[in-house]
Design a protein around this motif. Structure first.
Motif, PDB file in Angstrom:
ATOM      1  N   ARG A  88     -22.329  10.597  10.076  1.00 43.71           N
ATOM      2  CA  ARG A  88     -21.076  10.192  10.691  1.00 43.71           C
ATOM      3  C   ARG A  88     -20.202  11.422  10.933  1.00 43.71           C
ATOM      4  N   THR A  89     -19.387  11.345  11.980  1.00 43.39           N
ATOM      5  CA  THR A  89     -18.464  12.444  12.265  1.00 43.39           C
ATOM      6  C   THR A  89     -17.330  12.431  11.256  1.00 43.39           C
ATOM      7  N   GLU A  90     -16.608  13.539  11.169  1.00 44.65           N
ATOM      8  CA  GLU A  90     -15.476  13.607  10.242  1.00 44.65           C
ATOM      9  C   GLU A  90     -14.413  12.586  10.617  1.00 44.65           C
ATOM     10  N   LEU A  91     -14.219  12.352  11.925  1.00 50.38           N
ATOM     11  CA  LEU A  91     -13.236  11.355  12.366  1.00 50.38           C
ATOM     12  C   LEU A  91     -13.630   9.965  11.882  1.00 50.38           C
ATOM     13  N   ASP A  92     -14.946   9.635  11.968  1.00 45.27           N
ATOM     14  CA  ASP A  92     -15.423   8.339  11.486  1.00 45.27           C
ATOM     15  C   ASP A  92     -15.153   8.183   9.994  1.00 45.27           C
ATOM     16  N   LEU A  93     -15.429   9.245   9.236  1.00 42.35           N
ATOM     17  CA  LEU A  93     -15.242   9.192   7.786  1.00 42.35           C
ATOM     18  C   LEU A  93     -13.763   9.048   7.423  1.00 42.35           C
ATOM     19  N   ARG A  94     -12.910   9.718   8.168  1.00 41.15           N
ATOM     20  CA  ARG A  94     -11.469   9.593   7.920  1.00 41.15           C
ATOM     21  C   ARG A  94     -11.015   8.154   8.179  1.00 41.15           C
ATOM     22  N   LYS A  95     -11.578   7.533   9.211  1.00 41.22           N
ATOM     23  CA  LYS A  95     -11.220   6.145   9.529  1.00 41.22           C
ATOM     24  C   LYS A  95     -11.657   5.199   8.415  1.00 41.22           C
ATOM     25  N   ILE A  96     -12.857   5.452   7.845  1.00 39.85           N
ATOM     26  CA  ILE A  96     -13.347   4.613   6.752  1.00 39.85           C
ATOM     27  C   ILE A  96     -12.402   4.704   5.559  1.00 39.85           C
ATOM     28  N   VAL A  97     -12.046   5.927   5.181  1.00 41.26           N
ATOM     29  CA  VAL A  97     -11.149   6.116   4.032  1.00 41.26           C
ATOM     30  C   VAL A  97      -9.776   5.517   4.326  1.00 41.26           C
ATOM     31  N   LYS A  98      -9.283   5.728   5.531  1.00 42.77           N
ATOM     32  CA  LYS A  98      -7.967   5.217   5.897  1.00 42.77           C
ATOM     33  C   LYS A  98      -7.930   3.696   5.868  1.00 42.77           C
ATOM     34  N   ALA A  99      -9.030   3.065   6.300  1.00 42.64           N
ATOM     35  CA  ALA A  99      -9.077   1.605   6.346  1.00 42.64           C
ATOM     36  C   ALA A  99      -9.110   0.982   4.961  1.00 42.64           C
ATOM     37  N   GLY A 100      -9.746   1.670   4.003  1.00 39.99           N
ATOM     38  CA  GLY A 100      -9.901   1.071   2.678  1.00 39.99           C
ATOM     39  C   GLY A 100      -8.958   1.582   1.620  1.00 39.99           C
ATOM     40  N   ASP A 101      -8.241   2.662   1.894  1.00 43.49           N
ATOM     41  CA  ASP A 101      -7.422   3.329   0.884  1.00 43.49           C
ATOM     42  C   ASP A 101      -6.092   2.593   0.691  1.00 43.49           C
ATOM     43  N   GLU A 111     -13.132  -0.538  -6.428  1.00 43.83           N
ATOM     44  CA  GLU A 111     -12.513  -1.772  -5.937  1.00 43.83           C
ATOM     45  C   GLU A 111     -12.147  -1.645  -4.456  1.00 43.83           C
ATOM     46  N   GLU A 112     -11.601  -0.503  -4.069  1.00 41.43           N
ATOM     47  CA  GLU A 112     -11.245  -0.298  -2.657  1.00 41.43           C
ATOM     48  C   GLU A 112     -12.494  -0.281  -1.786  1.00 41.43           C
ATOM     49  N   PHE A 113     -13.566   0.311  -2.293  1.00 44.06           N
ATOM     50  CA  PHE A 113     -14.832   0.370  -1.566  1.00 44.06           C
ATOM     51  C   PHE A 113     -15.383  -1.031  -1.325  1.00 44.06           C
ATOM     52  N   VAL A 114     -15.344  -1.882  -2.365  1.00 40.90           N
ATOM     53  CA  VAL A 114     -15.825  -3.269  -2.234  1.00 40.90           C
ATOM     54  C   VAL A 114     -14.973  -4.033  -1.234  1.00 40.90           C
ATOM     55  N   HIS A 115     -13.658  -3.875  -1.338  1.00 37.52           N
ATOM     56  CA  HIS A 115     -12.755  -4.580  -0.421  1.00 37.52           C
ATOM     57  C   HIS A 115     -12.990  -4.139   1.024  1.00 37.52           C
ATOM     58  N   TYR A 116     -13.220  -2.837   1.213  1.00 41.34           N
ATOM     59  CA  TYR A 116     -13.488  -2.336   2.570  1.00 41.34           C
ATOM     60  C   TYR A 116     -14.755  -2.977   3.134  1.00 41.34           C
ATOM     61  N   LEU A 117     -15.838  -3.004   2.334  1.00 39.66           N
ATOM     62  CA  LEU A 117     -17.089  -3.598   2.813  1.00 39.66           C
ATOM     63  C   LEU A 117     -16.919  -5.076   3.132  1.00 39.66           C
ATOM     64  N   GLN A 118     -16.154  -5.771   2.287  1.00 37.12           N
ATOM     65  CA  GLN A 118     -15.932  -7.203   2.498  1.00 37.12           C
ATOM     66  C   GLN A 118     -15.238  -7.458   3.828  1.00 37.12           C
ATOM     67  N   ASP A 119     -14.152  -6.755   4.060  1.00 37.52           N
ATOM     68  CA  ASP A 119     -13.395  -6.939   5.288  1.00 37.52           C
ATOM     69  C   ASP A 119     -14.180  -6.464   6.500  1.00 37.52           C
ATOM     70  N   HIS A 120     -14.914  -5.349   6.329  1.00 39.10           N
ATOM     71  CA  HIS A 120     -15.643  -4.739   7.427  1.00 39.10           C
ATOM     72  C   HIS A 120     -16.795  -5.635   7.899  1.00 39.10           C
ATOM     73  N   GLU A 121     -17.543  -6.206   6.957  1.00 42.26           N
ATOM     74  CA  GLU A 121     -18.677  -7.039   7.368  1.00 42.26           C
ATOM     75  C   GLU A 121     -18.204  -8.320   8.039  1.00 42.26           C
ATOM     76  N   LYS A 122     -17.044  -8.826   7.616  1.00 45.56           N
ATOM     77  CA  LYS A 122     -16.473  -9.996   8.268  1.00 45.56           C
ATOM     78  C   LYS A 122     -16.208  -9.713   9.750  1.00 45.56           C
ATOM     79  N   LYS A 123     -15.645  -8.526  10.038  1.00 43.80           N
ATOM     80  CA  LYS A 123     -15.377  -8.148  11.424  1.00 43.80           C
ATOM     81  C   LYS A 123     -16.682  -7.962  12.197  1.00 43.80           C
ATOM     82  N   LEU A 124     -17.676  -7.354  11.540  1.00 45.71           N
ATOM     83  CA  LEU A 124     -18.967  -7.159  12.200  1.00 45.71           C
ATOM     84  C   LEU A 124     -19.592  -8.490  12.588  1.00 45.71           C
TER      85      LEU A 124
END
Length: 510
Positions: A88-101, A111-124
């Motif tokens: 992944r590009t650095e911009l992609d990684l920053r977006k992942i951290v920003k979305a879950g932080d 806990e933030e990692f789990v919450h990010y995956l939960q919300d992210h898979e719902k959108k997918l």
């Protein structure tokens, strides 16, 4: 193309039902999990025990936690995902951290990692369902072409096949839910077009106060010029909605300015008084200028919002709620400052007696001659202060209702349907108006005060004290009843007109 070379590694850490946490949708192991095989909510937990899910998630977390400090930073994600073959590009990684932080410390704990995956898979899941036009659990090239055409983007079937090849692991030239999830799971997709398309708010609903935070538009809507058609449709809807509810709006202004303990105006009595003084046509006094200011205010606010967004984020990146509030409030302040003299004119025209002015221009000339240019900015400060509570609460309530619906009920599509959309718009607008109403009342009284020849100058603070002293806290909510009475018809009318104008202007309703 970013091909997920190590998808089996990622899949191995996920729950076998296709959900990393038990709240996303079930997926059958081999392929057709995308259609029909989904049950949101607790479906995953009926197949996998919570402890097993936790073990699998912790295994993935530990693989990514390169420096073993219990948190994932951008460097951890870059190295960890690289080892799994997910580059992944650095911009992609920053977006992942920003979305879950959630605690804004620049990294993701477990806990933030789990919450990010939960919300992210719902959108997918929502995006997969929207692309799966045939509802067979697979996406092919024709479906990609059709979906992009619905958004106004034309691509060839050969281009669609290139998109497929980047995700297709088994060479079938179709993508099932597992392939889609594995490719996108640790890839940021905040700006889900499906959600942005269906959940427009500021553009659709007009309750007479243009203080809401502007809507987001998808990249495709910007590139194809659909955004300006949405704004034109919204402006037309606002004009019709304001005209239909103008009698209630004028009654609100009269009650804000003239009602008191000694002059207790009621709704029926107010309408009777207006008709007796000027006939049925007098019910629409002030509506002309109220409609005219829609176009410049909307255009200035949209342009200002887009410019401010560039300082906060990027054109293609969805801003967080507090960033949207900041950008929207600043854009609203700029727009209100630009057209504020029209606000004063609207109040004066609504309060005028029969024969007092021959029209809007005559009213403006009289104010300028007798009171000077400063009169056109009476009540400016409470008006500016009112933007933040109105826009903030309206946005927060609408986003909360939207996200609650998406989490609980959005299984096959992000489309909430007309009644859910109208209910969310009505509730959020009502809450926003209730919070900012005292400031709106003081603004209106200050605008009207200047029209009384020889009257002493009033300040916002002085007027607040006077109202509280003579009328109590209730005095700050004079005219609230007709104001709330117009919310439901205003929202409903603007929605119906907006949808019809969209079709007339060639905007697809998906």
């Amino acid at each position: 193309a970013r091909r997920s070379l190590a998808s089996p590694v990622v899949s191995g850490v996920l729950c076998p039902c296709g959900s990393p946490h038990g709240s996303a949708v079930e997926s059958s192991g081999g392929g057709g999990g995308g259609a029909g095989g989904g049950s949101a909510g607790s479906g995953g937990r009926s197949v996998c025990e919570a402890s097993e899910q936790d073990r699998r998630l912790r295994a993935l977390f530990q693989k990514l936690d390169v420096n073993r400090d219990g948190a994932l930073c951008i460097h951890d994600l870059a190295v960890g995902l690289g080892r799994l073959g997910l580059h992944r590009t650095e911009l992609d990684l920053r977006k992942i951290v920003k979305a879950g932080d959630k605690d804004l410390d620049g990294q993701l704990d477990f806990e933030e990692f789990v919450h990010y995956l939960q919300d992210h898979e719902k959108k997918l899941r929502l995006v997969f369902k929207s692309l799966d036009k045939k509802n067979d659990g697979r996406i092919d090239a024709q479906e990609i072409v059709q979906s992009l055409r619905d958004l106004g983007v034309k691509i060839s079937e050969q281009q669609a096949e290139k998109i497929l090849k980047s995700m297709d692991k088994n060479g079938t030239m179709t993508i099932d839910w597992n392939e889609w999830r594995d490719y996108h799971l640790l890839h940021p997709v905040e700006n889900i077009p499906e959600i942005i398309l269906y959940w427009k708010h500021s553009t659709i609903f007009d309750v007479g106060e243009n203080l809401t935070v502007p809507d987001e538009f998808t990249v495709e809507e910007r590139q194809t010029g659909m955004w300006w058609r949405h704004l034109v449709a919204g402006g037309g809807a606002g004009a019709v909605s304001r005209t239909c509810t103008a009698p209630l709006d004028r009654l609100k202004v009269l009650m804000q300015v003239h009602a008191s303990r000694s002059n207790n105006m009621c709704i029926v009595g107010g309408f009777t008084q207006m008709i007796r003084e000027g006939g049925p046509r007098s019910l629409w006094r002030g509506n002309g200028i109220n409609v005219l200011k829609i176009a410049p205010e909307s255009a200035i606010k949209f342009m200002a919002y887009e410019q401010i967004k560039r300082f906060i984020g990027t054109d293609q990146e969805m801003l967080r709620i507090h960033e949207r509030l900041l950008a929207g409030s600043l854009a609203g302040a700029i727009a209100q400052s630009s057209i504020y003299p029209m606000e004063v004119l609207k109040t004066r025209m609504a309060l005028r007696k029969t024969g007092q002015y021959s029209g809007m221009l005559d009213c403006a000339k009289n104010i300028l001659a007798k009171e000077g240019m400063a009169a056109f900015y009476k009540g400016y400060i409470p008006n500016m202060l009112g933007i933040i509570p109105y826009a903030g609460i309206d946005l927060a309530v609408y986003e909360t209702l939207k996200n609650t619906w998406l989490q609980r009920y959005a299984v096959n599509s992000a489309d909430p349907g007309v009644f859910v959309l109208l209910a969310c718009g009505t509730i959020s607008s009502t809450c926003g108006q209730l919070a900012s109403y005292p400031l709106a009342l003081v603004r209106t009284r200050m605008q009207a005060q200047a029209s009384v020849e020889g009257a002493p100058e009033v300040t916002m603070r002085g007027l607040f004290k006077h109202i509280l002293k003579t009328e109590g806290a209730f005095g700050l909510y004079r005219g609230l009843a007709p104001n709330f009475m117009k919310v439901i018809p205003a929202v409903s009318i603007s929605y119906v007109v907006y949808e019809n104008l969209k079709m007339t202007l060639g905007v697809d309703s998906r």
